[in-house]
Design a protein around this motif. Sequence first.
Motif, PDB file in Angstrom:
ATOM      1  N   VAL A  46       0.865  -1.178   0.000  1.00 24.29           N
ATOM      2  CA  VAL A  46       0.000   0.000   0.000  1.00 24.29           C
ATOM      3  C   VAL A  46       0.902   1.228   0.000  1.00 24.29           C
ATOM      4  N   GLY A  47       0.745   2.054  -1.023  1.00 20.29           N
ATOM      5  CA  GLY A  47       1.585   3.239  -1.173  1.00 20.29           C
ATOM      6  C   GLY A  47       2.550   3.061  -2.321  1.00 20.29           C
ATOM      7  N   GLU A  48       2.700   4.089  -3.137  1.00 14.08           N
ATOM      8  CA  GLU A  48       3.618   4.053  -4.265  1.00 14.08           C
ATOM      9  C   GLU A  48       4.956   4.593  -3.783  1.00 14.08           C
ATOM     10  N   ALA A  49       5.956   3.734  -3.748  1.00 13.33           N
ATOM     11  CA  ALA A  49       7.211   4.050  -3.062  1.00 13.33           C
ATOM     12  C   ALA A  49       7.947   5.237  -3.673  1.00 13.33           C
ATOM     13  N   ASN A  50       7.991   5.325  -5.007  1.00 14.87           N
ATOM     14  CA  ASN A  50       8.716   6.431  -5.626  1.00 14.87           C
ATOM     15  C   ASN A  50       8.126   7.772  -5.248  1.00 14.87           C
ATOM     16  N   THR A  51       6.801   7.856  -5.238  1.00 14.95           N
ATOM     17  CA  THR A  51       6.137   9.098  -4.827  1.00 14.95           C
ATOM     18  C   THR A  51       6.352   9.368  -3.351  1.00 14.95           C
ATOM     19  N   ASP A  52       6.202   8.336  -2.540  1.00 13.23           N
ATOM     20  CA  ASP A  52       6.368   8.487  -1.091  1.00 13.23           C
ATOM     21  C   ASP A  52       7.775   8.964  -0.745  1.00 13.23           C
ATOM     22  N   HIS A  53       8.775   8.444  -1.430  1.00 14.19           N
ATOM     23  CA  HIS A  53      10.151   8.787  -1.095  1.00 14.19           C
ATOM     24  C   HIS A  53      10.533  10.203  -1.513  1.00 14.19           C
ATOM     25  N   LYS A  54       9.668  10.853  -2.275  1.00 14.74           N
ATOM     26  CA  LYS A  54       9.901  12.253  -2.639  1.00 14.74           C
ATOM     27  C   LYS A  54       9.233  13.201  -1.656  1.00 14.74           C
ATOM     28  N   CYS A  55       8.600  12.637  -0.649  1.00 18.99           N
ATOM     29  CA  CYS A  55       7.799  13.430   0.291  1.00 18.99           C
ATOM     30  C   CYS A  55       8.264  13.174   1.723  1.00 18.99           C
ATOM     31  N   TRP A  56       8.468  14.240   2.494  1.00 19.82           N
ATOM     32  CA  TRP A  56       8.897  14.105   3.888  1.00 19.82           C
ATOM     33  C   TRP A  56       7.746  14.567   4.779  1.00 19.82           C
ATOM     34  N   GLN A  57       6.879  13.615   5.131  1.00 19.77           N
ATOM     35  CA  GLN A  57       5.695  13.918   5.924  1.00 19.77           C
ATOM     36  C   GLN A  57       5.515  12.904   7.039  1.00 19.77           C
ATOM     37  N   ARG A  58       4.845  13.353   8.109  1.00 24.50           N
ATOM     38  CA  ARG A  58       4.407  12.411   9.129  1.00 24.50           C
ATOM     39  C   ARG A  58       3.355  11.493   8.527  1.00 24.50           C
ATOM     40  N   PRO A  59       3.280  10.244   8.985  1.00 24.64           N
ATOM     41  CA  PRO A  59       2.217   9.377   8.467  1.00 24.64           C
ATOM     42  C   PRO A  59       0.831   9.939   8.758  1.00 24.64           C
ATOM     43  N   GLU A  60       0.715  10.707   9.841  1.00 22.64           N
ATOM     44  CA  GLU A  60      -0.582  11.298  10.192  1.00 22.64           C
ATOM     45  C   GLU A  60      -1.023  12.356   9.178  1.00 22.64           C
ATOM     46  N   ASP A  61      -0.084  12.907   8.408  1.00 27.75           N
ATOM     47  CA  ASP A  61      -0.380  13.971   7.452  1.00 27.75           C
ATOM     48  C   ASP A  61      -0.389  13.513   6.002  1.00 27.75           C
ATOM     49  N   MET A  62       0.145  12.360   5.724  1.00 26.98           N
ATOM     50  CA  MET A  62       0.484  12.040   4.330  1.00 26.98           C
ATOM     51  C   MET A  62      -0.714  12.156   3.394  1.00 26.98           C
ATOM     52  N   ASP A  63      -0.427  12.759   2.240  1.00 28.18           N
ATOM     53  CA  ASP A  63      -1.447  12.899   1.211  1.00 28.18           C
ATOM     54  C   ASP A  63      -0.930  12.378  -0.129  1.00 28.18           C
ATOM     55  N   THR A  64       0.109  11.561  -0.071  1.00 30.36           N
ATOM     56  CA  THR A  64       0.600  10.889  -1.280  1.00 30.36           C
ATOM     57  C   THR A  64      -0.359   9.743  -1.615  1.00 30.36           C
ATOM     58  N   PRO A  65      -0.366   9.289  -2.872  1.00 29.06           N
ATOM     59  CA  PRO A  65      -1.303   8.223  -3.278  1.00 29.06           C
ATOM     60  C   PRO A  65      -1.114   6.953  -2.452  1.00 29.06           C
ATOM     61  N   ARG A  66      -2.233   6.379  -2.041  1.00 25.56           N
ATOM     62  CA  ARG A  66      -2.195   5.108  -1.308  1.00 25.56           C
ATOM     63  C   ARG A  66      -2.655   3.989  -2.246  1.00 25.56           C
ATOM     64  N   ASP A  67      -1.958   3.899  -3.357  1.00 22.60           N
ATOM     65  CA  ASP A  67      -2.271   2.854  -4.322  1.00 22.60           C
ATOM     66  C   ASP A  67      -2.066   1.476  -3.695  1.00 22.60           C
ATOM     67  N   VAL A  68      -2.861   0.535  -4.140  1.00 17.19           N
ATOM     68  CA  VAL A  68      -2.807  -0.840  -3.628  1.00 17.19           C
ATOM     69  C   VAL A  68      -2.303  -1.765  -4.728  1.00 17.19           C
ATOM     70  N   TYR A  69      -1.390  -2.648  -4.364  1.00 17.08           N
ATOM     71  CA  TYR A  69      -0.812  -3.579  -5.331  1.00 17.08           C
ATOM     72  C   TYR A  69      -1.028  -5.013  -4.851  1.00 17.08           C
ATOM     73  N   MET A  70      -1.244  -5.905  -5.809  1.00 19.56           N
ATOM     74  CA  MET A  70      -1.590  -7.280  -5.470  1.00 19.56           C
ATOM     75  C   MET A  70      -0.905  -8.262  -6.395  1.00 19.56           C
ATOM     76  N   VAL A  71      -0.850  -9.520  -5.946  1.00 16.03           N
ATOM     77  CA  VAL A  71      -0.450 -10.622  -6.827  1.00 16.03           C
ATOM     78  C   VAL A  71      -1.642 -11.563  -6.939  1.00 16.03           C
ATOM     79  N   ASN A  72      -1.749 -12.214  -8.086  1.00 16.46           N
ATOM     80  CA  ASN A  72      -2.867 -13.112  -8.363  1.00 16.46           C
ATOM     81  C   ASN A  72      -2.412 -14.127  -9.404  1.00 16.46           C
ATOM     82  N   PRO A  73      -3.289 -15.015  -9.870  1.00 12.87           N
ATOM     83  CA  PRO A  73      -2.840 -16.030 -10.839  1.00 12.87           C
ATOM     84  C   PRO A  73      -2.226 -15.452 -12.106  1.00 12.87           C
ATOM     85  N   GLN A  74      -2.692 -14.288 -12.532  1.00 16.60           N
ATOM     86  CA  GLN A  74      -2.160 -13.674 -13.745  1.00 16.60           C
ATOM     87  C   GLN A  74      -0.841 -12.940 -13.485  1.00 16.60           C
ATOM     88  N   SER A  75      -0.660 -12.427 -12.281  1.00 15.82           N
ATOM     89  CA  SER A  75       0.565 -11.723 -11.882  1.00 15.82           C
ATOM     90  C   SER A  75       1.043 -12.341 -10.572  1.00 15.82           C
TER      91      SER A  75
END
Length: 493
Positions: A137-166
């Motif tokens: 949960v969270g896009e690392a490249n975007t997150d690493h460009k931002c210096w925020q408390r977790p309580e404040d973060m407004d960077t994308p909270r994209d979700v990533y998964m693995v499944n039979p196709q991936s």
Amino acid sequence: MSMCLCLCFVILSASPAHAAFSSQQYRDALQKSILFFEGQRSGKLPSNQNLTWRGDSALSDGSPYHVDLVGGYYDAGDNVKFGLPMAFTTTLLAWSVIEFGSSMQDQIENARAAIRWGTDYLLKAATSTPETLYVQVGEANTDHKCWQRPEDMDTPRDVYMVNPQSPGSDVAAETAAALAASSLVFKQSDPAYSSKLLQAAIQVFDFAERYRGSYSKSLNSVVCPFYCSYSGYHDELLWGATWIYKASGISSYMNYLLSNSDVLEADDGTFSFGWDDKRGGTKVLLSQEFLQKNTQELELYKAHADSYICSLMPGSPGSQAQYTPGGLLYKGSTGNMQYVTSTSLLLLTYAKYLSSSSTGVLCGGSTVTAQSLVGLARKQVDYILGDNPKKMSYMVGFGDRYPKKIHHRGSSIPSIHDHPQRVSCIDGYQYYYHSSSPNPNLLVGAIVGGPDSSDRFSDNRYNYQQSEIATCINAPMVGVLAFFSANAEAAAT
């Protein structure tokens, strides 16, 4: 362990006569090492939260994808929830309790709480959607460009998964290992929860085995280079099967281990054990079956474990490990302490197994005893706590001198309770990341990446290679400190 075996282990684990730290100091470090995990919590914090400078965060994780992924741990100084290191962290916290929980005394419930914070999240990630495992949960490249408390973060909270196709056999099998190992921790205290964990472990392992593939390929741009699985997924499959067998006793998993032993046969001689490579841990864990149950089919794993141990012992004919002039195991320039703490847990665990069977390790023409393994582990732990050339502790809040400017967003920005105004990405970098002042919040118990190969260390949050912390550094240290908190004085006599 019986009283007899416990006594034998204490005798065999005698360290040099001089003890750098007392049992009380190890107990203090143990308490702090567990408390650290509260500082890494994501989600709704409980009423008994002790690190009170933290607040609730990421309360909507997963909601745009119609799945509840609130909770779990931030892996290090950032605000991303990476599934592979989180699962490995949980596995090693559980292993710490399984082997050394009897020495944790008043900290056992705190240790279980740290494990449960991880397993509650992993259960949701593994069972919310059929044949799907949510792994980040969270896009690392975007997150690493931002210096925020977790309580404040407004960077994308994209979700990533693995499944039979991936597919993602590596992260799925590690998740299975975490759930299975944790089921052993809760077997007596919460049987229903333990059963739930084990059933989920079996389900996730089946998924990992049925749809083989590396998550580093399926999600390359997302997980690499942060937690790219360089060792592949075969080591995790063996590791996961081992833990499920330990937890369930189901014979098909033992058959799986025997049928896939070529994974260790093809060992390239590496001596690392960490979030990526599980071979060292599997060797040690399976050797117990041979040493204590005389499962002859697993004698090969005992031989592999012996070879691994010989590779770590200074002066051994098979030694491959590098040590700093001050005696610290040195594997790499970034986050080296993760290898120090995980290796120390293996040394103590193997010493325990050897003691119970009154055997040693033959390295060339010399026999390495359980006492020697404990001595090497103790040297690593004492180095971390302050017995090193710089005479400083690498655990935040332990001792009189320790890192004050760790690479950690929440620690480096004033608490939301003291400074309720939102801190933006840009302001975070300008006013706090680039500040020369010590971090305003103490992330008690955090162990930093550590010094370089010459024992040099820079207390500077720019220097993330040395000053960043991580849950996978602390997790094995819990078991290590538990052992020494109960055996320091007895072992020094």
